[in-house]
Motif scaffolding. Structure first.
Motif, short mmCIF file in Angstrom:
data_model
loop_
_atom_site.label_atom_id
_atom_site.label_comp_id
_atom_site.label_asym_id
_atom_site.label_seq_id
_atom_site.Cartn_x
_atom_site.Cartn_y
_atom_site.Cartn_z
N LEU A 126 -6.35 20.02 -7.65
CA LEU A 126 -5.55 18.82 -7.93
C LEU A 126 -6.18 17.59 -7.29
O LEU A 126 -6.55 17.63 -6.11
N PRO A 127 -6.29 16.49 -8.02
CA PRO A 127 -6.79 15.26 -7.41
C PRO A 127 -5.79 14.69 -6.42
O PRO A 127 -4.58 14.90 -6.55
N ASN A 128 -6.29 13.98 -5.43
CA ASN A 128 -5.42 13.38 -4.41
C ASN A 128 -5.11 11.95 -4.80
O ASN A 128 -5.96 11.06 -4.70
N VAL A 129 -3.86 11.70 -5.25
CA VAL A 129 -3.48 10.35 -5.69
C VAL A 129 -2.99 9.50 -4.53
O VAL A 129 -2.82 8.30 -4.67
N ASP A 130 -2.72 10.12 -3.37
CA ASP A 130 -2.37 9.39 -2.14
C ASP A 130 -1.20 8.42 -2.35
O ASP A 130 -1.29 7.24 -2.04
N ILE A 131 -0.11 8.93 -2.90
CA ILE A 131 1.07 8.10 -3.08
C ILE A 131 1.66 7.67 -1.73
O ILE A 131 2.17 6.56 -1.58
N GLU A 132 1.59 8.56 -0.75
CA GLU A 132 2.25 8.29 0.52
C GLU A 132 1.41 7.45 1.48
O GLU A 132 1.84 7.12 2.57
N GLY A 144 0.80 -1.22 0.00
CA GLY A 144 0.00 0.00 0.00
C GLY A 144 0.83 1.27 0.00
O GLY A 144 0.42 2.28 -0.58
N THR A 145 2.00 1.23 0.64
CA THR A 145 2.84 2.44 0.72
C THR A 145 3.95 2.41 -0.32
O THR A 145 3.94 3.16 -1.28
N ALA A 146 4.92 1.50 -0.12
CA ALA A 146 6.01 1.40 -1.10
C ALA A 146 5.47 0.99 -2.46
O ALA A 146 5.97 1.44 -3.50
N GLY A 147 4.43 0.15 -2.48
CA GLY A 147 3.84 -0.25 -3.75
C GLY A 147 3.22 0.92 -4.49
O GLY A 147 3.24 0.97 -5.73
N SER A 148 2.64 1.87 -3.76
CA SER A 148 2.10 3.07 -4.41
C SER A 148 3.20 3.85 -5.11
O SER A 148 3.03 4.33 -6.24
N ALA A 149 4.33 3.98 -4.41
CA ALA A 149 5.46 4.68 -5.03
C ALA A 149 5.99 3.91 -6.23
O ALA A 149 6.40 4.50 -7.23
N VAL A 150 5.98 2.57 -6.15
CA VAL A 150 6.42 1.74 -7.28
C VAL A 150 5.51 1.96 -8.49
O VAL A 150 5.98 2.12 -9.62
N VAL A 151 4.20 1.98 -8.24
CA VAL A 151 3.26 2.20 -9.35
C VAL A 151 3.49 3.57 -9.97
O VAL A 151 3.50 3.73 -11.20
N PHE A 152 3.67 4.59 -9.13
CA PHE A 152 3.91 5.93 -9.65
C PHE A 152 5.22 6.00 -10.43
O PHE A 152 5.27 6.53 -11.54
N ALA A 153 6.28 5.43 -9.83
CA ALA A 153 7.58 5.47 -10.51
C ALA A 153 7.52 4.71 -11.83
O ALA A 153 8.03 5.17 -12.85
N GLY A 154 6.89 3.53 -11.81
CA GLY A 154 6.76 2.77 -13.05
C GLY A 154 5.93 3.52 -14.08
O GLY A 154 6.25 3.49 -15.28
N ALA A 155 4.88 4.20 -13.62
CA ALA A 155 4.05 4.96 -14.56
C ALA A 155 4.83 6.08 -15.22
O ALA A 155 4.66 6.36 -16.42
N THR A 156 5.71 6.74 -14.46
CA THR A 156 6.50 7.82 -15.05
C THR A 156 7.45 7.27 -16.12
O THR A 156 7.63 7.88 -17.17
N VAL A 157 8.06 6.11 -15.84
CA VAL A 157 8.95 5.52 -16.84
C VAL A 157 8.17 5.13 -18.08
O VAL A 157 8.59 5.40 -19.22
N VAL A 158 7.01 4.51 -17.88
CA VAL A 158 6.19 4.07 -19.02
C VAL A 158 5.73 5.27 -19.84
O VAL A 158 5.79 5.25 -21.09
N ILE A 159 5.27 6.31 -19.17
CA ILE A 159 4.79 7.49 -19.89
C ILE A 159 5.92 8.14 -20.68
O ILE A 159 5.75 8.54 -21.84
N ALA A 160 7.10 8.24 -20.05
CA ALA A 160 8.24 8.86 -20.74
C ALA A 160 8.65 8.04 -21.95
O ALA A 160 8.96 8.59 -23.02
N LEU A 161 8.66 6.71 -21.82
CA LEU A 161 9.06 5.85 -22.94
C LEU A 161 8.00 5.85 -24.03
O LEU A 161 8.31 5.93 -25.22
N ALA A 162 6.73 5.74 -23.63
CA ALA A 162 5.67 5.78 -24.62
C ALA A 162 5.60 7.14 -25.31
O ALA A 162 5.20 7.24 -26.47
N GLY A 163 6.03 8.19 -24.58
CA GLY A 163 6.04 9.53 -25.15
C GLY A 163 7.00 9.68 -26.31
O GLY A 163 6.94 10.67 -27.06
N LEU A 164 7.91 8.72 -26.49
CA LEU A 164 8.81 8.77 -27.64
C LEU A 164 8.04 8.71 -28.95
O LEU A 164 8.57 9.07 -30.01
N ALA A 165 6.78 8.26 -28.90
CA ALA A 165 5.97 8.20 -30.11
C ALA A 165 5.71 9.58 -30.69
O ALA A 165 5.43 9.70 -31.89
N VAL A 166 5.80 10.64 -29.84
CA VAL A 166 5.52 11.98 -30.35
C VAL A 166 6.58 12.43 -31.33
O VAL A 166 6.36 13.35 -32.13
#
Length: 737
Positions: free
Chosen positions: A715-721, A270-292
């Protein structure tokens, strides 16, 4: 999100046998699919919409016999003038006949008949035409081609097969295992438990196996470049280990606080996993953004790597808690197990486990001591950090980009031997020949335009020779080979490409297009360079927005984005200094310095962005958590560093080890990618995130957490912490203690 992941973690532990079985089934199915559906990887870099690609497509239509891959066999006689003797001509004719009968070869051209002989009569170039494209040439055909000329070599001649046909898939060898071995050692030292280290590594390897098998299964329907699987493996393995490390570390901390294994793993996910999901999402978004950038091979590379990172995240938040359930208290060092309440017989009902008295924090640990030192001397630390990174970034403006060529291949490789022999006998320009395509509406228009184009080409500076035109069967298209005086990656050749296009732009009644591997490489590099500022702006803007959601602050995201820019600039500077300028090149096993691979900067930005935000979240989220709960800004900074330094250090060392393992590959493209990523992670983790960030946070004080009230409401509350999770746990009434 934290509450949802909390429930997911507990559910995965409860049904751990089912979860492990499902992932093993997925791994087996993906492996079978990869074995049966795998297609060839591509070694070409296409650029739709550019002049060079349009010309190449036109050649494929008008000259179908020459649409396959080509090879060039460089031949060197024992002495000058020997090619003109009857004995020399017989050797060449025998070599041409041998090449013509190779599997997959349509024919070979005798250099004595077309004048492909050096002025001193010692060197010759045999052109070999294959029926299939470079990606269709089999390993058996390529091996047979590389072994041609044994009879000539027995007579003292030197024969070096080269050309685009040798552009095969980079090989993954045993050297990368060194990176994995170092990562395993770091895990053992960090956890003090073979079980915890082995389980974390196993979890990451299963994720990589699933991701890579799925990628190869899709290669039958999508075109993968040879470097795409390497990048996917590199990233998938690194983030897979790191994400599992973060969750396991939090789980162990929860166990030490007296929680049962089920509750401990739930809160860890719930805690570290939330940060993992966020961190993974940033990597995925940045890599997928190469399509632009709208470059097909780069889009595929980004999506392939994003796919393996996505699998790594899924494995970390589902399979990892299941494995932790099997491990029980053995994830802790033996000396600490006895101090933990045995929760293996705990009821699996949905209850709130009350922790035993938490052990007092050991503030003598290095993380706390380092944080106190940094915050005490924050201004000098910031100034020294900025000055040091600025000095490292000095070579960045000199960065030159190009596609990989034989001139920078590993010394002793077939492609490099053929390239060096060609340069020795004919000059560097013969390794980067250009092709000018003249296409008219009718044969008469083409015939009228060809002499004009030839005259303009011959008058262009830096042109060594222009070959006679070859006409298509219908006479509407002509092909002229142009030999520059300089090599394919020289700045003068790049200037020549622009000069030729400018010179022939005024031809009427016919389209004149310039192509060839050199021209395509220049077009790819220029388009990537033009797209780099836009992509960098997109990534920086994204980082500010995402971190604003996470930390509910304006200054923290801006500080994080500026730190990321410092990391990128310094990484570019070091990579240019080593791989382009040749400083300390021997230390990385680089034979020949040269321009950086065209897509390295934009790819590096995308990957480092995700990893930088990863470390930012794990360090600063704890600072905010403590600040919200009443600590001063300085105390929160020290606490965040004290709790996160050990894990972030281990994570960074693992990343560096995995990326660094690829530096030992002979392929200069993969070598430069591994080096740049390893250096980038080292700079970002140890200099920016663990040194400059706490100094800046301490300097900003309470202002670091300021956010306008209207923006806070918007801003929506994503509750990473996991604040929502803590509230949820505190409000529940336990069924038993």
């Amino acid at each position: 999100m934290a509450t949802l992941l909390y429930r997911l973690g507990r559910g995965a532990l409860r049904r751990r046998r089912l979860v492990v079985a499902l992932w093993l089934v997925v791994l087996v199915v993906a492996g079978l699919a990869a074995a049966t559906l795998r297609g060839p990887t591509a070694s070409n870099f296409t650029m739709p919409g550019t002049e060079s690609q349009r010309a190449l497509d036109l050649l494929g239509q008008q000259f179908p016999a020459a649409s396959g891959a080509t090879g060039t066999i460089a031949v060197k006689a024992p002495a000058d003038g020997q090619l003109a003797t009857p004995e020399g001509q017989a050797v060449v004719q025998e070599l041409v006949q041998e090449a013509s009968t190779l599997p997959g070869v349509v024919g070979a051209v005798n250099p004595l008949q077309v004048g492909a002989v050096s002025p001193n009569g010692r060197y010759a170039l045999v052109q070999v035409q294959f029926s299939g494209g470079g990606d269709e040439v089999t390993d058996e055909q390529r091996t047979a081609y590389e072994e041609v000329g044994a009879a000539a070599e027995a007579k003292g001649w030197q024969v070096a097969p080269g050309g685009e046909v040798l552009g095969g898939e980079p090989e993954i060898g045993s050297t990368e295992a060194l990176g994995v071995l170092v990562a395993a050692i770091v895990l053992i030292i960090t956890f003090g438990s073979l079980v915890a280290a082995g389980m974390t590594m196993l979890n990451a390897l299963i994720g990589v196996g699933v991701g890579m098998a799925g990628l190869f299964a899709l290669s039958g329907v999508i075109e993968l470049t040879g470097t795409a699987p390497i990048l996917a493996l590199m990233l998938g393995l690194a983030v897979g280990i790191d994400y599992s490390l973060f969750i396991t570390s939090r789980h162990r901390q929860n166990l030490l606080e007296g929680l049962s294994p089920e509750e401990a793993v739930g809160r860890a996910v719930g805690t570290a996993g939330s940060a993992v999901v966020f961190a993974g999402a940033t990597v995925v978004i940045a890599l997928a953004g190469l399509a632009v950038v709208n470059i097909p091979f780069l889009t595929v590379m980004g999506l392939a790597a994003a796919g393996t990172v996505s699998v790594a995240v899924l494995v970390a938040i589902t399979l990892q808690p299941a494995l932790l359930g099997f491990a029980g208290r053995r994830v802790l060092p033996r000396r600490l197990r006895a101090a933990v309440t045995d929760g293996t017989t705990a009821d699996h009902s949905d209850h709130l486990d009350r922790p035993a008295a938490a052990p007092a924090e050991d503030e003598s640990r290095f993380g706390f001591r380092w944080a106190r030192l940094i915050t005490r001397f924050r201004v000098p630390v910031i100034l020294v950090g900025l000055l040091g990174l600025g000095l490292l970034a000095l070579p960045t403006p000199d960065m030159r980009l190009a596609l990989p060529g034989a001139a920078t291949a590993a010394v002793g490789s077939p492609a490099r031997v053929a390239n060096d022999l060609t340069v020795e006998g004919f000059g560097a320009g013969f390794t980067g020949r250009l092709a000018v395509v003249v296409a008219g509406d009718n044969p008469q228009a083409t015939s009228a335009a060809v002499p004009q184009v030839t005259a303009l080409l011959q008058r262009t500076e830096n042109v060594l020779a222009v070959a006679p035109p070859q006409l298509s069967p219908d006479g509407r298209t002509a092909l002229l080979a142009v030999v520059p005086k300089t090599g394919p990656t020289d700045e003068a050749t790049e200037t020549l490409v622009h000069d030729i296009r400018g010179a022939v732009g005024g031809i009427r009644d016919a389209d004149v297009l310039l192509t060839g591997a050199t021209a395509i490489g220049i077009d790819v590099s220029e388009k990537l360079s033009d797209a780099l500022p836009t992509y960098l702006l997109l990534v920086v803007g994204l980082s500010v927005l995402l971190l604003m959601l996470v930390f509910r602050s304006l200054l923290v995201p801006v500080k994080a984005a500026l730190g990321f820019l410092l990391t990128v600039a310094a990484t570019f500077g070091i990579t240019v200094a080593v791989f382009q300028q040749g400083h300390l090149a021997d230390l990385v096993g680089l034979d020949t310095p040269g321009p950086l691979i065209s897509f390295l900067p934009i790819l590096l930005i995308g990957i480092l962005f995700g990893l930088a935000m990863d470390y930012e979240v794990f360090l600063v989220s704890r600072m905010r958590e403590d600040f919200v709960h009443g600590k001063t800004a300085r105390q929160a900074t020290i606490s965040g560093m004290g709790h996160g330094a050990r894990v972030v250090t281990a994570a960074a060392l693992i990343m560096i080890s995995v990326f660094g393992g690829f530096v030992f590959l002979e392929d200069p493209v993969i070598k430069s990618m591994g080096f740049a990523l390893a250096v980038g992670v080292a700079i970002d983790a140890f200099v920016v995130r663990m040194t400059i960030v706490p100094a800046v946070m301490s300097l900003l004080g309470d202002r670091a957490w300021w956010l306008p009230s209207w923006l806070n409401r918007a801003l929506p509350n994503v509750d990473i912490e996991g604040e929502g999770l803590r509230t949820h746990l505190e409000e529940r009434t336990p069924t038993h203690v």
